[in-house]
Design a protein around this motif. Structure first.
Motif, PDB file in Angstrom:
ATOM      1  N   LYS A 219       0.830  -1.213   0.000  1.00 50.75           N
ATOM      2  CA  LYS A 219       0.000   0.000   0.000  1.00 50.75           C
ATOM      3  C   LYS A 219       0.859   1.254   0.000  1.00 50.75           C
ATOM      4  O   LYS A 219       0.561   2.228  -0.698  1.00 50.75           O
ATOM      5  CB  LYS A 219      -0.926  -0.002   1.211  1.00 50.75           C
ATOM      6  CG  LYS A 219      -1.977  -1.098   1.198  1.00 50.75           C
ATOM      7  CD  LYS A 219      -2.831  -1.056   2.448  1.00 50.75           C
ATOM      8  CE  LYS A 219      -3.853  -2.190   2.466  1.00 50.75           C
ATOM      9  NZ  LYS A 219      -4.671  -2.176   3.713  1.00 50.75           N
ATOM     10  N   LEU A 220       1.939   1.245   0.786  1.00 56.56           N
ATOM     11  CA  LEU A 220       2.790   2.431   0.851  1.00 56.56           C
ATOM     12  C   LEU A 220       3.496   2.702  -0.470  1.00 56.56           C
ATOM     13  O   LEU A 220       3.734   3.863  -0.817  1.00 56.56           O
ATOM     14  CB  LEU A 220       3.821   2.282   1.968  1.00 56.56           C
ATOM     15  CG  LEU A 220       3.304   2.362   3.414  1.00 56.56           C
ATOM     16  CD1 LEU A 220       4.467   2.292   4.385  1.00 56.56           C
ATOM     17  CD2 LEU A 220       2.493   3.620   3.646  1.00 56.56           C
ATOM     18  N   LEU A 221       3.850   1.647  -1.192  1.00 61.53           N
ATOM     19  CA  LEU A 221       4.547   1.844  -2.469  1.00 61.53           C
ATOM     20  C   LEU A 221       3.651   2.483  -3.526  1.00 61.53           C
ATOM     21  O   LEU A 221       4.156   2.988  -4.538  1.00 61.53           O
ATOM     22  CB  LEU A 221       5.083   0.505  -2.981  1.00 61.53           C
ATOM     23  CG  LEU A 221       6.258  -0.091  -2.198  1.00 61.53           C
ATOM     24  CD1 LEU A 221       6.664  -1.426  -2.785  1.00 61.53           C
ATOM     25  CD2 LEU A 221       7.439   0.861  -2.175  1.00 61.53           C
ATOM     26  N   SER A 226       9.708   4.364  -4.676  1.00 58.38           N
ATOM     27  CA  SER A 226      10.935   3.675  -4.293  1.00 58.38           C
ATOM     28  C   SER A 226      11.567   3.104  -5.544  1.00 58.38           C
ATOM     29  O   SER A 226      10.866   2.719  -6.483  1.00 58.38           O
ATOM     30  CB  SER A 226      10.660   2.571  -3.266  1.00 58.38           C
ATOM     31  OG  SER A 226      10.119   3.103  -2.081  1.00 58.38           O
ATOM     32  N   LYS A 227      12.888   3.032  -5.537  1.00 60.04           N
ATOM     33  CA  LYS A 227      13.645   2.562  -6.683  1.00 60.04           C
ATOM     34  C   LYS A 227      14.481   1.345  -6.299  1.00 60.04           C
ATOM     35  O   LYS A 227      14.878   1.183  -5.137  1.00 60.04           O
ATOM     36  CB  LYS A 227      14.565   3.671  -7.215  1.00 60.04           C
ATOM     37  CG  LYS A 227      13.854   4.970  -7.569  1.00 60.04           C
ATOM     38  CD  LYS A 227      12.919   4.800  -8.738  1.00 60.04           C
ATOM     39  CE  LYS A 227      12.255   6.128  -9.091  1.00 60.04           C
ATOM     40  NZ  LYS A 227      11.307   5.985 -10.223  1.00 60.04           N
ATOM     41  N   VAL A 228      14.761   0.504  -7.275  1.00 60.04           N
ATOM     42  CA  VAL A 228      15.625  -0.649  -7.094  1.00 60.04           C
ATOM     43  C   VAL A 228      16.516  -0.770  -8.322  1.00 60.04           C
ATOM     44  O   VAL A 228      16.081  -0.485  -9.446  1.00 60.04           O
ATOM     45  CB  VAL A 228      14.806  -1.937  -6.877  1.00 60.04           C
ATOM     46  CG1 VAL A 228      13.946  -2.261  -8.097  1.00 60.04           C
ATOM     47  CG2 VAL A 228      15.713  -3.113  -6.538  1.00 60.04           C
ATOM     48  N   CYS A 229      17.765  -1.142  -8.096  1.00 60.46           N
ATOM     49  CA  CYS A 229      18.688  -1.318  -9.209  1.00 60.46           C
ATOM     50  C   CYS A 229      18.386  -2.629  -9.925  1.00 60.46           C
ATOM     51  O   CYS A 229      18.193  -3.664  -9.289  1.00 60.46           O
ATOM     52  CB  CYS A 229      20.129  -1.300  -8.710  1.00 60.46           C
ATOM     53  SG  CYS A 229      21.357  -1.504 -10.020  1.00 60.46           S
ATOM     54  N   HIS A 236      16.532   2.180  -3.002  1.00 63.66           N
ATOM     55  CA  HIS A 236      16.542   3.576  -2.565  1.00 63.66           C
ATOM     56  C   HIS A 236      15.097   4.028  -2.419  1.00 63.66           C
ATOM     57  O   HIS A 236      14.303   3.939  -3.359  1.00 63.66           O
ATOM     58  CB  HIS A 236      17.270   4.459  -3.573  1.00 63.66           C
ATOM     59  CG  HIS A 236      17.343   5.899  -3.162  1.00 63.66           C
ATOM     60  ND1 HIS A 236      18.227   6.359  -2.210  1.00 63.66           N
ATOM     61  CD2 HIS A 236      16.627   6.977  -3.552  1.00 63.66           C
ATOM     62  CE1 HIS A 236      18.071   7.653  -2.048  1.00 63.66           C
ATOM     63  NE2 HIS A 236      17.097   8.058  -2.847  1.00 63.66           N
ATOM     64  N   VAL A 237      14.741   4.496  -1.221  1.00 62.18           N
ATOM     65  CA  VAL A 237      13.389   4.971  -0.942  1.00 62.18           C
ATOM     66  C   VAL A 237      13.374   6.469  -1.172  1.00 62.18           C
ATOM     67  O   VAL A 237      13.966   7.237  -0.404  1.00 62.18           O
ATOM     68  CB  VAL A 237      12.965   4.633   0.499  1.00 62.18           C
ATOM     69  CG1 VAL A 237      11.549   5.109   0.759  1.00 62.18           C
ATOM     70  CG2 VAL A 237      13.077   3.137   0.738  1.00 62.18           C
ATOM     71  N   GLY A 238      12.731   6.899  -2.225  1.00 61.93           N
ATOM     72  CA  GLY A 238      12.685   8.307  -2.574  1.00 61.93           C
ATOM     73  C   GLY A 238      12.255   8.483  -4.012  1.00 61.93           C
ATOM     74  O   GLY A 238      12.121   7.505  -4.771  1.00 61.93           O
ATOM     75  N   ALA A 264      10.488  -0.072  -7.669  1.00 65.90           N
ATOM     76  CA  ALA A 264      10.627  -1.172  -6.719  1.00 65.90           C
ATOM     77  C   ALA A 264       9.272  -1.774  -6.390  1.00 65.90           C
ATOM     78  O   ALA A 264       8.240  -1.099  -6.426  1.00 65.90           O
ATOM     79  CB  ALA A 264      11.314  -0.685  -5.437  1.00 65.90           C
ATOM     80  N   GLY A 265       9.296  -3.063  -6.036  1.00 71.91           N
ATOM     81  CA  GLY A 265       8.094  -3.782  -5.635  1.00 71.91           C
ATOM     82  C   GLY A 265       8.215  -4.290  -4.209  1.00 71.91           C
ATOM     83  O   GLY A 265       9.196  -4.032  -3.501  1.00 71.91           O
TER      84      GLY A 265
END
Length: 337
Positions: A219-221, A226-229, A236-238, A264-265
């Motif tokens: 729910k928060l996402l 948020s990002k993921v490589c 990275h949360v931002g 990100a998931g």
């Protein structure tokens, strides 16, 4: 013929020189001037967008995640006092049980082999609940973290950083919160005094807390980016990823440089550590010949099932609770009903 070749070569040279020229053209200069003019407007819009955060309606969701995460850590710590967890010395393989399996799936770069037996050592809570950390931001509208600034920011669990940006934790108290709640202290005497029924209750609570944490993060996402490589799974949360060139720092990795960020998931912030799951119809030690018959399950689900907790139906397709088992007498099982 030589004159024709000379003309073609001259044209190609002039074309390549224009493509790879380092001197900025007039069009590029105009574009740079336009970007310099609109840069203050972009920064102003980012600051104004940050005023809308945190969203008041989402704060209770972040608070529920913190409560469920606290219960999850304490219950898993209690279960690890009773049920042993093993991890491979050379790779990230984990197994819940007293004896490790004999399935040849160790592919560590240290051993330089494709399929080898694992060398089991005692595991910890980090093998069940994989820790995922990210940089702690002071506010959501701050600038992008540069490579030379990577040591100026603290690393905190990604879930806590997400809840912090959602308004459940004050930014200045997140480090103290992590130190207090991330290491629950449970003595062996308290575990020995628990009867079998209470142990099942602990496993059920851990299973429910795991599902609540994953549902809340999902729910928060939807609200907080948020990002993921894509290559190294850095989180990275931002609103935008950082510029620290930490992707592929090991010699065996082919890529070295900046991260390749994507959305990100839930599995990126709360990973499912999938392990081999031993069923009642399976042999005491899982052998490599029957690897196509055995089931899989997340490590936390396998641990809770050992405590007697009821496993949700959505994991049945992986765990194969009613599936066939490997037969030592006959390599081909009897499929007759």
């Amino acid at each position: 013929m030589s004159n024709w070749r000379h003309k073609v070569w001259r044209n190609l040279s002039s074309f390549q020189g224009s493509c790879y020229s380092t001197t900025p053209s007039r069009t590029n200069k105009l574009k740079l001037d336009d970007l310099r003019k609109i840069r203050p407007m972009i920064l102003r819009r980012i600051e104004n967008r940050a005023k809308d955060y945190p969203v008041k309606e989402i704060v209770p969701v972040a608070e529920e995640i913190l409560i469920a995460r606290k219960n999850l850590l304490s219950n898993v710590t209690a279960l690890l006092k009773v049920f042993p967890v093993l991890t491979c010395k050379f790779c990230s393989e984990v197994f819940v049980g007293k004896e490790g399996h004999l399935i040849e799936t160790c592919r560590s770069y240290i051993r330089r082999g494709n399929n080898r037996l694992h060398e089991w050592v005692p595991g910890s809570i980090n093998d069940i609940l994989v820790p995922v950390e990210s940089y702690h931001l002071h506010n959501i509208s701050q600038g992008v973290i540069r490579h030379q600034q990577r040591f100026d920011y603290d690393r905190v669990p990604a879930i806590l950083e997400l809840c912090c940006q959602a308004g459940a934790i004050h930014p200045e108290e997140i480090l103290q919160y992590s130190k207090i709640h991330d290491n629950p202290q449970i003595s062996d005497e308290d575990i020995r005094s628990l009867p079998a029924g209470d142990l099942k209750y602990v496993g059920t609570n851990a299973q429910m807390a795991w599902e609540k944490v994953r549902a809340g993060v999902k729910k928060l996402l939807l609200v907080y980016p948020s990002k993921v490589c894509k290559r190294c799974k850095e989180v990275h949360v931002g609103p935008s990823g950082h510029k620290a060139r930490l992707c592929g720092v090991f010699k065996y990795e082919s890529w070295r440089g900046t991260h390749y960020w994507e959305k990100a998931g839930v599995n990126d912030l709360v990973p499912e550590k999938v392990v081999w799951h031993r069923r009642p119809q399976d042999p005491v030690v899982l052998v490599d010949e029957g690897r196509s018959y055995y089931g899989h399950a997340p490590a936390i689900v396998s641990l809770c099932s050992h405590a007697g907790a009821i496993v949700p139906v959505k994991y049945a397709c992986k765990m194969k609770p009613q599936g066939l088992s490997f037969s030592f007498t006959n390599s081909v099982p009897n499929l007759e009903t």
